[in-house]
Design a protein around this motif. Structure first.
Motif, PDB file in Angstrom:
ATOM      1  N   UNK A 128       0.832  -1.199   0.000  1.00  0.00           N
ATOM      2  CA  UNK A 128       0.000   0.000   0.000  1.00  0.00           C
ATOM      3  C   UNK A 128       0.863   1.244   0.000  1.00  0.00           C
ATOM      4  N   UNK A 129       0.606   2.134  -0.939  1.00  0.00           N
ATOM      5  CA  UNK A 129       1.226   3.459  -0.998  1.00  0.00           C
ATOM      6  C   UNK A 129       0.148   4.459  -0.627  1.00  0.00           C
ATOM      7  N   UNK A 130       0.066   4.789   0.678  1.00  0.00           N
ATOM      8  CA  UNK A 130      -1.088   5.528   1.150  1.00  0.00           C
ATOM      9  C   UNK A 130      -2.296   4.622   1.077  1.00  0.00           C
ATOM     10  N   UNK A 131      -3.286   5.006   0.293  1.00  0.00           N
ATOM     11  CA  UNK A 131      -4.459   4.153   0.093  1.00  0.00           C
ATOM     12  C   UNK A 131      -4.424   3.443  -1.258  1.00  0.00           C
ATOM     13  N   UNK A 132      -3.349   3.621  -1.981  1.00  0.00           N
ATOM     14  CA  UNK A 132      -3.264   3.047  -3.317  1.00  0.00           C
ATOM     15  C   UNK A 132      -2.491   1.730  -3.271  1.00  0.00           C
ATOM     16  N   UNK A 133      -3.130   0.637  -3.678  1.00  0.00           N
ATOM     17  CA  UNK A 133      -2.414  -0.638  -3.702  1.00  0.00           C
ATOM     18  C   UNK A 133      -1.472  -0.744  -4.898  1.00  0.00           C
ATOM     19  N   UNK A 134      -0.273  -1.237  -4.644  1.00  0.00           N
ATOM     20  CA  UNK A 134       0.696  -1.498  -5.703  1.00  0.00           C
ATOM     21  C   UNK A 134       0.905  -3.012  -5.761  1.00  0.00           C
ATOM     22  N   UNK A 135       0.582  -3.598  -6.893  1.00  0.00           N
ATOM     23  CA  UNK A 135       0.584  -5.050  -7.018  1.00  0.00           C
ATOM     24  C   UNK A 135       1.739  -5.499  -7.908  1.00  0.00           C
ATOM     25  N   UNK A 136       2.564  -6.388  -7.372  1.00  0.00           N
ATOM     26  CA  UNK A 136       3.590  -7.050  -8.169  1.00  0.00           C
ATOM     27  C   UNK A 136       3.124  -8.480  -8.407  1.00  0.00           C
ATOM     28  N   UNK A 137       2.992  -8.865  -9.666  1.00  0.00           N
ATOM     29  CA  UNK A 137       2.521 -10.207 -10.001  1.00  0.00           C
ATOM     30  C   UNK A 137       3.710 -11.105 -10.304  1.00  0.00           C
ATOM     31  N   UNK A 138       3.718 -12.269  -9.661  1.00  0.00           N
ATOM     32  CA  UNK A 138       4.765 -13.265  -9.900  1.00  0.00           C
ATOM     33  C   UNK A 138       4.087 -14.483 -10.522  1.00  0.00           C
TER      34      UNK A 138
ATOM     35  N   UNK B 269      11.074  -9.824   1.232  1.00  0.00           N
ATOM     36  CA  UNK B 269      12.015  -8.712   1.345  1.00  0.00           C
ATOM     37  C   UNK B 269      12.625  -8.335   0.012  1.00  0.00           C
ATOM     38  N   UNK B 270      13.051  -9.338  -0.740  1.00  0.00           N
ATOM     39  CA  UNK B 270      13.665  -9.088  -2.051  1.00  0.00           C
ATOM     40  C   UNK B 270      12.658  -9.220  -3.185  1.00  0.00           C
ATOM     41  N   UNK B 271      11.482  -9.774  -2.873  1.00  0.00           N
ATOM     42  CA  UNK B 271      10.409 -10.028  -3.847  1.00  0.00           C
ATOM     43  C   UNK B 271      10.894 -10.957  -4.961  1.00  0.00           C
TER      44      UNK B 271
ATOM     45  N   UNK C 106      10.909 -13.390   6.510  1.00  0.00           N
ATOM     46  CA  UNK C 106      10.086 -12.811   5.449  1.00  0.00           C
ATOM     47  C   UNK C 106       9.920 -13.790   4.292  1.00  0.00           C
ATOM     48  N   UNK C 107      10.164 -15.085   4.567  1.00  0.00           N
ATOM     49  CA  UNK C 107      10.033 -16.113   3.552  1.00  0.00           C
ATOM     50  C   UNK C 107       8.674 -16.798   3.665  1.00  0.00           C
ATOM     51  N   UNK C 108       8.120 -17.152   2.520  1.00  0.00           N
ATOM     52  CA  UNK C 108       6.812 -17.791   2.475  1.00  0.00           C
ATOM     53  C   UNK C 108       6.879 -19.070   1.645  1.00  0.00           C
ATOM     54  N   UNK C 109       6.335 -20.155   2.220  1.00  0.00           N
ATOM     55  CA  UNK C 109       6.146 -21.379   1.459  1.00  0.00           C
ATOM     56  C   UNK C 109       4.955 -21.181   0.527  1.00  0.00           C
ATOM     57  N   UNK C 110       5.117 -21.515  -0.737  1.00  0.00           N
ATOM     58  CA  UNK C 110       4.046 -21.416  -1.716  1.00  0.00           C
ATOM     59  C   UNK C 110       3.738 -22.820  -2.240  1.00  0.00           C
ATOM     60  N   UNK C 111       2.475 -23.238  -2.149  1.00  0.00           N
ATOM     61  CA  UNK C 111       2.059 -24.538  -2.659  1.00  0.00           C
ATOM     62  C   UNK C 111       1.158 -24.368  -3.865  1.00  0.00           C
ATOM     63  N   UNK C 112       1.357 -25.197  -4.886  1.00  0.00           N
ATOM     64  CA  UNK C 112       0.643 -25.022  -6.151  1.00  0.00           C
ATOM     65  C   UNK C 112      -0.138 -26.262  -6.566  1.00  0.00           C
ATOM     66  N   UNK C 113      -0.944 -26.096  -7.601  1.00  0.00           N
ATOM     67  CA  UNK C 113      -1.792 -27.189  -8.057  1.00  0.00           C
ATOM     68  C   UNK C 113      -0.984 -28.313  -8.691  1.00  0.00           C
TER      69      UNK C 113
END
Length: 217
Positions: free
Chosen positions: A13-23, A61-63, A44-51
């Motif tokens: 969020x930048x103020x009230x404006x969402x900034x979306x990075x798509x991976x 942190x580094x995105x 700041x690490x996240x496990x991601x599970x997929x179909x």
């Protein structure tokens, strides 16, 4: 973080404006259909599970995405849940009946210990206050310890398939509940040291050993 059928969205969020990075797959995500997002404790690490693509790690942190490209194709089916256990350690449950003990070693690969139960489809993992891990499947709720140990044959009347609760005390004893019956196992004595202690008035669903070495039922 938001998981979608079109990749992973990192929303700031930048103020009230969402900034979306798509991976998505173009950025290294193994599969665009994200099923599970779980944070690795204390990071700041996240496990991601997929179909279909299995598992990845996302660094908020580094995105950047770590897609574990060195492990090859994921053969275990759709990831339905991930239970983080500690730094670099998690249990993974899949649609095709796999329970996977995954350990990440701060590199681009991780080690797995895989248990397969062809008659089950695991949906959810939960860790109770005694440290026991419970698995929900289309056949109901069962304890993870019993799931991967239930093929070990014990002398009657003991059966790991019938275990309803388990914990350890400060003296190195393992306390095991089978329905209404409570047993104590001395680790040093092995199975021969398993002794019946108590029969409860109702089925035992949880055991907890506190810091004063008292056993709660």
């Amino acid at each position: 973080l938001v998981g979608t059928d079109n990749g992973l969205n990192d929303v700031l969020l930048n103020g009230r404006k969402p900034i979306v990075k798509r991976i998505a797959t173009a950025e290294g995500l193994p599969d665009n259909i994200v099923r599970v997002i779980r944070r690795m404790r204390g990071t700041d690490l996240f496990w991601i599970g997929m179909q279909q693509g299995g598992i990845a790690l996302y660094d908020a942190g580094t995105r950047m995405i770590n897609n574990f490209s060195g492990i090859g194709a994921w053969p275990y089916g759709q990831v339905n849940d991930i239970l983080p256990m500690g730094s670099g350690h998690a249990w993974i449950a899949t649609q095709n009946g796999y329970l996977i003990d995954a350990r990440w070693s701060n590199s681009r690969s991780f080690n797995t210990n895989v248990f397969h139960f062809p008659d089950k489809s695991f949906q959810k993992l939960v860790c109770d206050k005694s440290g026991n891990i419970w698995c929900a499947s289309q056949k109901g709720l069962s304890m993870l310890t019993a799931e991967y140990l239930n093929k070990i044959i014990l002398p009657s009347p003991y059966s790991l398939q019938k275990v309803t609760a388990i914990t350890c005390d400060l003296n190195g004893n393992v306390w095991i509940a089978q329905n209404k019956d409570l047993y104590r196992l001395s680790i040093t004595a092995g199975v021969r040291g398993l002794e019946w202690v108590y029969r409860a008035p109702a089925p035992i669903s949880c055991l907890f050993n506190d810091r004063s070495n008292r056993l709660w039922i």
